[in-house]
Design a protein around this motif. Structure first.
Motif, mmCIF file in Angstrom:
data_model
loop_
_atom_site.group_PDB
_atom_site.id
_atom_site.type_symbol
_atom_site.label_atom_id
_atom_site.label_comp_id
_atom_site.label_asym_id
_atom_site.label_seq_id
_atom_site.Cartn_x
_atom_site.Cartn_y
_atom_site.Cartn_z
ATOM 1 N N GLY A 54 0.819 -1.207 0.000
ATOM 2 C CA GLY A 54 0.000 0.000 0.000
ATOM 3 C C GLY A 54 0.849 1.252 0.000
ATOM 4 N N LEU A 55 1.944 1.210 0.752
ATOM 5 C CA LEU A 55 2.900 2.326 0.754
ATOM 6 C C LEU A 55 3.421 2.579 -0.652
ATOM 7 C CD1 LEU A 55 5.988 2.623 3.148
ATOM 8 C CD2 LEU A 55 6.290 2.633 0.677
ATOM 9 N N VAL A 60 0.828 4.307 -2.688
ATOM 10 C CA VAL A 60 0.702 5.728 -2.337
ATOM 11 C C VAL A 60 1.789 6.536 -3.037
ATOM 12 C CG1 VAL A 60 0.896 7.388 -0.447
ATOM 13 C CG2 VAL A 60 -0.450 5.309 -0.140
ATOM 14 N N GLU A 104 1.138 6.789 -6.812
ATOM 15 C CA GLU A 104 0.090 7.768 -7.123
ATOM 16 C C GLU A 104 0.630 9.191 -7.137
ATOM 17 O OE1 GLU A 104 -2.800 7.046 -4.153
ATOM 18 O OE2 GLU A 104 -3.333 5.045 -4.895
ATOM 19 N N ALA A 160 3.625 7.618 4.089
ATOM 20 C CA ALA A 160 2.919 6.802 3.104
ATOM 21 C C ALA A 160 2.412 5.506 3.739
ATOM 22 C CB ALA A 160 3.835 6.486 1.925
ATOM 23 N N TYR A 161 3.191 4.963 4.659
ATOM 24 C CA TYR A 161 2.777 3.742 5.358
ATOM 25 C C TYR A 161 1.526 4.016 6.193
ATOM 26 C CZ TYR A 161 3.317 -0.594 8.059
ATOM 27 O OH TYR A 161 3.122 -1.816 8.636
ATOM 28 N N THR A 181 -0.658 6.297 5.621
ATOM 29 C CA THR A 181 -1.763 6.482 4.684
ATOM 30 C C THR A 181 -2.330 5.132 4.255
ATOM 31 O OG1 THR A 181 -0.833 8.552 3.859
ATOM 32 C CG2 THR A 181 -2.435 7.438 2.452
ATOM 33 N N ALA A 182 -1.408 4.184 3.996
ATOM 34 C CA ALA A 182 -1.843 2.841 3.610
ATOM 35 C C ALA A 182 -2.645 2.198 4.735
ATOM 36 C CB ALA A 182 -0.631 1.982 3.246
ATOM 37 N N ARG A 234 -6.139 3.666 4.912
ATOM 38 C CA ARG A 234 -7.012 3.170 3.849
ATOM 39 C C ARG A 234 -7.617 1.807 4.194
ATOM 40 N NH1 ARG A 234 -3.681 4.715 -1.729
ATOM 41 N NH2 ARG A 234 -4.044 6.957 -1.625
#
Length: 271
Positions: A233-234, A237, A240, A256-257, A259-260, A263
């Motif tokens: 997921g990181l 992110v 993107e 980013a981690y 954020t993952a 989500r």
């Protein structure tokens, strides 16, 4: 012929001295062990992925390992597939007296205790002379370290070597963390001492998991899957945002981690 008979015949052909497969003819009990362990892990992986088709295939590969060992045993005259099957049949009957004997109904917990008591009696019967087997005897060295630690500590607990309260194990974990912290602070650092303290910490964590009714090996495998999922997921992110792992700072990777994690519907607190 049954499918099992066919499989045994195929194995015999593979080991035929004149017309067999050169690779199969080279194998010994010891040389097959790494393949057996790999196949067992592949079965576990298929189960964790809930893939029934893979489960069937991987279980077949694992069965082939047993057939291979049986063939080697038959060739040297020590055992064969029928004796392996008969042995496990007799063991299951012996260890389930509430089903096949005169013992009355039993709970699942009672069955576990009965099973272990019968195993202990079997170990005692196998010993020669008057030497009583140790409580930790016969725990296989080849087991994964976390699994072996759980088994060793479980054996010790059955003879009374057990913290009465899981919170005391948490205190032990904290104690081991403090000792590791001290070892890391030493100058110059003694790496062997650090490794020893990490081993003590892992042992305490396995004991805590066991007391909490959690299998440490399974828990860590689940934790690995969670980390892998979130790290992917990181990467998503970053992709993107048109960024790469190589150019991102640790702070950016951590963000980013988180954020993952968010989500996935979890609170982004810590790693």
């Amino acid at each position: 012929m049954s499918a099992l008979d066919d499989l045994l015949a195929v194995m015999a052909r593979l080991r035929d001295p004149a017309e067999g497969c050169p690779w199969d003819l080279q194998q010994t009990f010891a040389s097959i062990v790494p393949h057996t362990l790999e196949e067992a892990y592949e079965v576990a992986d298929a189960i964790e992925r809930d893939d029934r088709e893979d489960m069937r295939d991987e279980l077949g590969d694992l069965l082939f390992q047993v057939v291979f060992y049986a063939r080697l045993g038959e060739e040297e005259g020590s055992f064969d597939f029928d004796s392996i099957a008969a042995g496990v049949r007799d063991k299951l009957i012996r260890r389930h007296p509430h089903i096949f004997g005169e013992a009355g109904p039993i709970t699942a917990e009672g069955q576990r205790a009965s099973w272990e008591a019968i195993k202990a009696d079997e170990r005692l019967a196998r010993t020669s002379g008057t030497d009583r087997p140790g409580a930790l005897d016969s725990v296989p060295l080849a087991l994964p370290a976390l699994t072996r630690s759980r088994k060793l500590q479980g054996r010790a607990a059955r003879v009374g070597f057990e913290w009465p309260d899981p919170r005391q194990v948490i205190d032990k974990v904290r104690e081991e963390l403090d000792e590791l912290d001290e070892a890391l602070a030493d100058e110059p650092r003694d790496q062997a001492h650090v490794a020893e303290e990490i081993g003590d910490l892992l042992l305490a964590c396995v004991n805590l998991a066991r007391q909490a009714g959690v299998d440490a090996e399974h828990a860590l495998r689940a934790g690995n899957r969670k980390f892998e999922r979130r790290f992917r997921g990181l990467e998503a992110v970053l992709a993107e945002a048109g960024e790469t792992l190589e150019e991102a700072s640790f702070e950016r990777l951590e963000a980013a981690y988180q954020t993952a994690k968010a989500r996935e519907g979890e609170e982004p607190t810590g790693t």
